[in-house]
Design a protein around this motif. Structure first.
Motif: not given
Ligand SMILES: Nc1ncnc2c1ncn2[C@@H]1O[C@H](COP(=O)(O)OP(=O)(O)O)[C@@H](O)[C@H]1O
Ligand SMILES: [Mg+2]
Length: 346
Positions: A111-118, A268-270, A305-309
């Motif tokens: 978890g927390g790797v950005g799956k949902t974001t992606i 690759e995220n972050m 993907l970069p860490l992006d605010l």
């Molecule tokens: N590339 C990124 N840059 C900055 N924040 C990110 C990035 N990818 C994910 N996040 C943030 O990290 C947190 C976890 O991301 P999320 O997509 O919920 O992960 P997962 O679904 O894998 O648990 C969220 O607050 C999201 O906005």
């Protein structure tokens, strides 16, 4: 003369009530053996205790027993093998997903790797490219799609099917939107798989080019249920650069290799951080994890993907980056990933 052919012809009239086919023709009567005036045969049913056993056995004994030269008939009841059962009684396709061309599940070990974001931003990027796209939040333990897309928790139904929410050009369904419904959802193993079947089968997805599925982390029940329900689902695997993340991702890759699901690519995220557009990238979480995994598991690396605010803010305020700034540098990376995914799934 008493021979196997005569017995087979005699038993042609014994039909399976559901399949409306002769038990002989579908192989449920087998191993016919004639020894003198004794006939033995095997009757293969769903289980050895099938309620149909007595009716079938009586009928077989009467028919074969009436043949000249037969003094006794012995019927042994056995269970069909799993494979035979699946072939004879195939499951009806889930109604809600009949008209979906491609499935793309976004997975990771952690978890927390950005799956949902992606999942959200790739779905939007595919929609921007003109595809009809749905988004299913299958993270039954922590559904976060409604928050990321700013969705309320009211749902409408139409002849017993749930209508997915429309927003930003996507059709979306998440258990996070069912909190306001009168049914209380409590999560336990067997229920999880039932709910996932409902999310696929009882949601009016309609015609879609892609259904993007946000999987929960890991290799538990929900992922396995999706894999079993959708044998053609492609997998987009998400990792972060650091070595500690890789072990979990490897396990997740192994699961989908075992189930035979195509791994369409790795993201690759972050990966890095740019303090401003012209600065050198800083590898906060180390580097090379994605590339290493890509080589090792033979999965193409589709993007980093970069860490992006703004990506994080977009997730928190319900307006994803692919809506607010689709042509930013990170937005362009999502567009490329979506193009590559679409190219590889076709
Ligand atoms: N590339 C990124 N840059 C900055 N924040 C990110 C990035 N990818 C994910 N996040 C943030 O990290 C947190 C976890 O991301 P999320 O997509 O919920 O992960 P997962 O679904 O894998 O648990 C969220 O607050 C999201 O906005
Ligand atoms: Mg998530």
């Amino acid at each position: 003369m008493l021979d196997e052919k005569l017995i087979r012809e005699t038993l042609q009239t014994v039909l399976h009530p559901k399949l409306k086919k002769s038990l002989i023709d579908i192989g449920m009567i087998r191993n016919i053996l004639i020894e003198g005036d004794v006939v033995t045969l095997t009757l293969a049913l769903k289980s050895e205790r099938s309620p149909l056993r007595k009716g079938f056995a009586d009928k077989i004994e009467t028919l074969v027993g009436a043949l000249p030269d037969v003094s006794s008939v012995q019927v042994e009841v056995v269970a069909l093998s799993k494979e035979e059962f699946a072939r004879l009684f195939p499951k009806a396709p889930l109604k809600g997903i009949e008209n979906i061309k491609h499935f793309l599940a976004v997975a990771s070990g952690k978890g927390g790797v950005g799956k949902t974001t992606i999942a959200v931003n790739v779905a939007l990027a595919l929609a921007n490219q003109g595809y009809k796209v749905g988004l299913l939040d299958a993270d039954v333990y922590g559904p976060s799609v409604p928050l990321m897309l700013g969705l309320s928790d009211t749902l409408e139904q139409d002849d017993n099917m749930i209508i997915p929410k429309e927003k930003y050009g996507l059709r979306i369904m998440s258990l996070g939107m069912t909190a306001g419904q009168n049914e209380a959802f409590i999560w336990r193993g067997p229920l999880v798989s039932k709910m996932i079947h409902r999310l696929l089968g009882q949601v009016k997805w309609g015609e879609l080019d892609y259904l993007v599925i946000d999987l929960p982390p890991g290799t538990g029940d929900p992922s396995i249920t999706i894999a079993q329900a959708l044998p053609d689902c492609s997998i987009l695997m998400i990792t972060t650069p650091q070595e500690v993340a890789l072990a979990d991702v490897r396990r997740s890759i192994a699961l989908f290799n075992k189930t035979g699901h195509p791994l369409v690519g790795l993201v690759e995220n972050m990966s890095y951080f740019l303090s401003n557009e012209s600065a050198e990238p800083i590898n906060i979480f180390g580097s090379g994890g994605g590339e290493k995994l890509s080589k090792e598991a033979d999965i193409p690396l589709l993007g980093a993907l970069p860490l992006d605010l703004e990506l994080r803010e977009g997730g928190d305020n319900g307006v994803p980056l692919m809506v607010s700034e689709p042509n930013s540098s990170t937005g362009l990376i999502f567009q490329t990933i979506a193009q590559k995914v679409a190219g590889r799934i076709k």
